[in-house]
Scaffold this motif. Sequence first.
Motif, mmCIF file in Angstrom:
data_model
loop_
_atom_site.group_PDB
_atom_site.id
_atom_site.type_symbol
_atom_site.label_atom_id
_atom_site.label_comp_id
_atom_site.label_asym_id
_atom_site.label_seq_id
_atom_site.Cartn_x
_atom_site.Cartn_y
_atom_site.Cartn_z
ATOM 1 N N SER A 96 0.845 -1.196 0.000
ATOM 2 C CA SER A 96 0.000 0.000 0.000
ATOM 3 C C SER A 96 0.880 1.246 0.000
ATOM 4 O O SER A 96 1.994 1.231 0.534
ATOM 5 C CB SER A 96 -0.918 0.002 1.219
ATOM 6 O OG SER A 96 -1.819 1.086 1.171
ATOM 7 N N GLU A 97 0.362 2.292 -0.614
ATOM 8 C CA GLU A 97 1.064 3.572 -0.645
ATOM 9 C C GLU A 97 0.054 4.669 -0.350
ATOM 10 O O GLU A 97 -1.008 4.742 -0.997
ATOM 11 C CB GLU A 97 1.719 3.783 -2.005
ATOM 12 C CG GLU A 97 2.633 4.995 -2.042
ATOM 13 C CD GLU A 97 3.382 5.111 -3.353
ATOM 14 O OE1 GLU A 97 3.953 6.198 -3.611
ATOM 15 O OE2 GLU A 97 3.380 4.132 -4.134
ATOM 16 N N ILE A 98 0.387 5.475 0.637
ATOM 17 C CA ILE A 98 -0.541 6.530 1.051
ATOM 18 C C ILE A 98 -0.830 7.470 -0.115
ATOM 19 O O ILE A 98 0.083 7.960 -0.771
ATOM 20 C CB ILE A 98 0.046 7.313 2.244
ATOM 21 C CG1 ILE A 98 0.163 6.385 3.464
ATOM 22 C CG2 ILE A 98 -0.816 8.521 2.584
ATOM 23 C CD1 ILE A 98 0.818 7.022 4.665
ATOM 24 N N GLY A 99 -2.122 7.682 -0.368
ATOM 25 C CA GLY A 99 -2.543 8.569 -1.437
ATOM 26 C C GLY A 99 -2.679 7.892 -2.784
ATOM 27 O O GLY A 99 -3.196 8.493 -3.728
ATOM 28 N N LYS A 100 -2.231 6.641 -2.899
ATOM 29 C CA LYS A 100 -2.301 5.956 -4.192
ATOM 30 C C LYS A 100 -3.143 4.686 -4.179
ATOM 31 O O LYS A 100 -3.681 4.280 -5.204
ATOM 32 C CB LYS A 100 -0.891 5.630 -4.689
ATOM 33 C CG LYS A 100 -0.097 6.860 -5.069
ATOM 34 C CD LYS A 100 1.200 6.497 -5.772
ATOM 35 C CE LYS A 100 1.939 7.743 -6.236
ATOM 36 N NZ LYS A 100 3.204 7.410 -6.946
ATOM 37 N N GLY A 101 -3.236 4.033 -3.037
ATOM 38 C CA GLY A 101 -4.086 2.849 -2.987
ATOM 39 C C GLY A 101 -3.414 1.641 -2.359
ATOM 40 O O GLY A 101 -2.281 1.710 -1.859
ATOM 41 N N THR A 102 -4.125 0.530 -2.416
ATOM 42 C CA THR A 102 -3.693 -0.712 -1.754
ATOM 43 C C THR A 102 -3.893 -1.890 -2.693
ATOM 44 O O THR A 102 -4.849 -1.915 -3.477
ATOM 45 C CB THR A 102 -4.513 -0.937 -0.459
ATOM 46 O OG1 THR A 102 -4.355 0.206 0.388
ATOM 47 C CG2 THR A 102 -4.062 -2.190 0.264
ATOM 48 N N MET A 103 -2.978 -2.880 -2.581
ATOM 49 C CA MET A 103 -3.138 -4.123 -3.339
ATOM 50 C C MET A 103 -2.882 -5.305 -2.406
ATOM 51 O O MET A 103 -1.888 -5.348 -1.679
ATOM 52 C CB MET A 103 -2.183 -4.206 -4.526
ATOM 53 C CG MET A 103 -2.256 -5.558 -5.270
ATOM 54 S SD MET A 103 -1.113 -5.707 -6.648
ATOM 55 C CE MET A 103 -1.910 -4.650 -7.853
ATOM 56 N N VAL A 104 -3.794 -6.266 -2.468
ATOM 57 C CA VAL A 104 -3.626 -7.540 -1.750
ATOM 58 C C VAL A 104 -3.338 -8.602 -2.794
ATOM 59 O O VAL A 104 -4.129 -8.790 -3.727
ATOM 60 C CB VAL A 104 -4.872 -7.907 -0.935
ATOM 61 C CG1 VAL A 104 -4.666 -9.241 -0.232
ATOM 62 C CG2 VAL A 104 -5.198 -6.809 0.079
#
Length: 464
Positions: free
Chosen positions: A449-457
């Motif tokens: 995850s990256e703040i401001g860009k999104g999350t991936m599982v």
Amino acid sequence: MENIKYKKQNIGKITLFILELLLLLMSVNILHIYDIDKLSAKQTINVAFDLFAMVILIIVYISCVYGKKNKSSNSFIMLSVSVYICIFFELGAWMADGVANARVYNYLFNIGCNSMMMVSSGMFFYFTCQSLSIEIKAISKSVVCVVIVGVLAELINIVYGYYYYIDRYGNYVRNKMGSVLGYIPFIYVLGTSGFFIIKKQMGVRKKCIYMSYILVPFVISAWYMITEYPPTFFVSAFISVMLIYANIYVDLGQENVKYELENAHKETELALQRNKQTLSQIRPHFIFNALGSIEELCVVDAKKAESAVHYFAKYLRANMDALGETDMVPFETELDHIHNYIWLEKMRFDDELEYIEEIESDDFMIPTLSIQPLVENAVKHGMMGKEEGTLHVKIRAYQKGNNYIIEVSDDGCGFDTSMKKDDGRSHIGMSYAKNSIENRLGGTISISSEIGKGTMVSIVIPCN
């Protein structure tokens, strides 16, 4: 590369098995060539012991190769093969003893027999180190050197006869002082193994078991050196191999029981987590929101309200069915449940939520309700942190090499993965997904995850 390595291992094991069969056939041929009726009682007893040991060791080899393995199985297989070859040479030596025209063969059989005794001792040392998880390279090198010296000493004995000699009548004549010298490498190797066993931190029972592997051949060999009466070292080595074999399978049995108990415990935990997860899915807040949206649709769009009731019923039915579900479900089934959930959320958020699918592979099984909670987390946390614009939630499934990959991503606010998330929620869904993927499928699950860009599982599942 792994397949090539596996094939090479199989070829090696088959080759060893063929070698054992050839040696057994050669032993029968030796009995045919030499007149067994002329054997003394001492020779007959030892020949009978040797043949019996060879047959049993073939059975042991097959059992070890095709049975269940433990960490010391490979070194034990090599130990049993070296003892097997040792016994073959000894059988030939007993048959050739006292036969004048077989003097050369008597020498060759004895050289092979005593040389393999050194090799077998070295193999026992490696078995001990491997089974006790001991890694001492310096001592290992010294053991190899001692074994080599023992084999060379056996070859030099042909000229000087300090250990034994074969007289002109074909009789084996042992030099008593030379016998002690011949056993020095054997004593050193077993003594070193015994030292490791004594120093190793383990229970008294386990130490006694390992020491019995050494004491049985050592005591019987010492008895033979004094009395010259059978059984000899090689039959005693066979007895030691059988003790090891029995203990390995006792340990395997205990490991199987432990594994079954641990597996049952894990299954129970997963079932409890699954039920908690299922119950957590039926949240009053979500149900009230869905019912409120349906109520509004009944006034403004009866047709869409009918569809909403349909998807809502399917969503609840899938969650209720999961309470009693213990088997895996096709990935397609999980996707259907995700579709029901997404439809209901889009009914609420409309254009603020966009769902994307890229499904290249779906021909695999997964634990029920293991992916849908991840999609729900993406929607829930993405919407909470997104101030404006559309939240894009994407699920991708494809095959890469020997693994199936599932990715659930969003372009929401993201978070710092190095910090423990403390938002007052239990995160049962993620916990259940992680445990079920890892314990039931042997897969892995990771979050980036990256703040401001999104999350991936990302989920990686080995192909069957």
